[in-house]
Design an enzyme around this catalytic site. Sequence first.
Site, PDB file in Angstrom:
ATOM      1  N   ASP B 289       0.726  -1.208   0.081  1.00 44.27           N
ATOM      2  CA  ASP B 289       0.057  -0.026   0.027  1.00 44.27           C
ATOM      3  C   ASP B 289       0.833   1.463  -0.045  1.00 44.27           C
ATOM      4  OD1 ASP B 289      -2.135   1.900  -0.002  1.00 44.27           O
ATOM      5  OD2 ASP B 289      -2.568   1.328   2.088  1.00 44.27           O
ATOM      6  N   ASP B 291       1.305   3.697  -1.942  1.00 48.98           N
ATOM      7  CA  ASP B 291       0.892   4.661  -3.308  1.00 48.98           C
ATOM      8  C   ASP B 291       1.695   5.625  -3.493  1.00 48.98           C
ATOM      9  OD1 ASP B 291      -0.074   6.514  -1.529  1.00 48.98           O
ATOM     10  OD2 ASP B 291      -2.042   5.580  -1.645  1.00 48.98           O
TER      11      ASP B 291
END
Lengths: 275, 537
Positions: B289, B291
């Site tokens: 995760d 990003d």
Amino acid sequence: MKSLIWMRLAAGASLAAGALVAADVHKPKTPHPAIGDPEAIEAGRKLFSAGCAGCHGLTGEGGRGPKLRDSGMWHSLDDEALFKTIKFGIPNTEMPGSNQPDEKVWQMTAFVKALGSPAIEAPPPGDLRRGEELFWGKGGCGGCHGLRGKGGKYGPDLTNAGGLRSAGFLRESIIDPDADATEAWRKVTLALHEGGVREGLLRNRNNFSVQLQDAQGEIHLVPASRIKSVTLAKSSPMPADYRQRLDRKEIDDLVAFLSRQSVRPAESALARAGR
Amino acid sequence: MRMDRTLAWACALCAAAVAQVKYEDILAGPGANWLTYAGSYSGQRHSPLRQITAANAGSLVPKWTFHIPKANGLRTSPIVYQGMMYVTDSNTMYALDARTGRLVWEYRDTRAKKTGVNRGAAILGDNVYFVTADVHLVALDRRTGAVRWQTKYGEIDKGLFSTAAPLIAKDKVIVGVAGGDTGMRGYVAAINAHTGEELWRTYTIPAKGEPGSETWSDLHDWGGAATWLSGTFDPELNLLYWPTGNPWPDFYGGNRAGDNLYSCSVLALDLDTGKMKWYFQFTPHDTHDWDAQAWPVLVDLPYQGKPRKLMLYGNRNGFYYVLDRVTGQFLHATKLVDNVDWASGIDANGRPVLVPGKDPTPGGTRACPGVMGATNWPSPSFNPATGLLYIMTLEQCDVYTSSAKEPEPAKGFSGGGVGRSKEEPGQYVLRALEPTTGKRVWEYRMNGPVSAWPGTVSTAGGVIFSADDDGHLLALDARTGKVLWRYQMGEVIAASPITYAVDGKQYVSIASATAVWSFGLFEPQPPMSPPPVRVVR
């Protein structure tokens, strides 16, 4: 592994940039079938007229009992809480419980709910085309009020009037502009220490500053240190004689038109039924 | 008759010509006004205001507080134009008198289908813009709050919602979509600022058959790569730089073999067409995760002796990058935080050199950075006078688990989860970096409960404003990192500050969890009596 604080969240990324949002996402409950149902609301209206209107008024305008329309009070009640209030009453007050089966209590709940619902979700009948003509023509509404970027800036914008306000509120605002006691939108004149005056419509004020809007719609933020005196109109600049200007049918048509001004489409069964 | 008098009066109030916000005003960067989320298109978040200096910052005081009803975890970054401040919360915008915090108007979309955080507004002409959580772009009259138009640009049943402040670029409003942790397909869209018409849409995941689609298995329609934040813009190159989110499912990559383009990337998009000129992917096939939801900061600086148009990028994956923003060429990377163990470095092509055994597993794998990332949405800032980049970082590690369960979109499934050791809570560190090398010049370590995400703003007065994870707004010396002033706001701070001026006075403003605040230099208040008010018929 004992020392681990496990955060196996449904969205494991809930600590991530946007995923914090995911937990905030509102998921509305499925309403009872009576809520928004035209037949249930009509049945509820009859029950309300017989059992509740004596205190709350035929259209929830209030009287011996509290105002139920746009009162701000019951808005905080969800459907279930409203149902329970009608069914069981409020202990130690004059509000009795209803002696009706649940089905009928739900019908009354649906009616009371519709009283304060945004007009677009419970739109009153009327000739919409005629209402629009009145808005821009004989009624003179568009001279001061705006709709989707057209019209005036001297009164509240009505683009989302039906999405925010109930039909009852819209009707009341037309025939009695001062019913809403707010100072905002009243004409204000500021005499300035430096000389001259500044005139406009009041948006906000306290002892330390005044925010007003001029005829171009521009906002002026004036600190009290510049203000010698404030002259504030007692009443709304909106004409108070619409009962004389328009006949009853015309007011119905205008309310019907305004009720359908919404930035979002209607969703209730009542609105879908075209009522 | 009364109506006629009213109209006559209104017409008599002919005011001076109305000053609209022009594209050129935004292009000029911040001054008294703060017209776009990051202050300028470069994302430098630097103001030329210099009334507040390192010498007088110690006498800052709160000027006003505006509590936002029902707010919880505000992320909004205010914009200010001619003394009016615009702040947002879920489906709501407020216009405030920026000197007093008095409400002028508010707009509330009570019938939106979702609620959620909102990062701020944009302004152009006489319109102010914001997005609703359920993916509508709303244009309001900046003076009155009247609705000019509202455009739906995405479907919530496709897993989308919206959080970002729109970006105005020339006559377009650029918007994105959130939701990449539970399945959706991200995109960037341009909307005509005057009419609300959608002009182009560029997906962040190629459709089946398009170049790049071979980097996915079958998740093209739900693979994430959301656009949670807005981006930056180079007007000379006519390029937008937009960060993209992680691939989905977040923590399990077994059903999305490949690099998963264009997730965890920055995209260079032509403003006129939306066509991708180049992309750079920071974390191919991400499973943590991480990003790329951080701000691409644009600077023109000498690089290895030659002037170069650069992009500076602190990334969630733990590395700090320098790119050529004309071509997307990778130039340099170094560790942004100390705790990075999933990759030993970045190779000459900009690709991470992976350390085996760092992927999430059903039993849990410890990896650094943690899931919140080495940095995140808080804005960095760049001060041309000091030549330093200021960026909030987080030293943290987590234990990542994975689940090979068949992914079902919009069901809250993210492919695993995250745990954290009590002994390793982590630490926020505000760092000042030399921009072309990433070398640390100073750092300010924080000791709060490691729950925050404040950004920064830089000023020509030599003061950096940020906040810590214990509720303090901070003024720091831009050259040394010394704390010049602090104010306990009593709440978690997860937004970025701005600075502006009205009537020749400089203010600093930031949102805490439930309120918007404004600060300025102390001024003795002379005794005053409120002006008399006369009510007339």
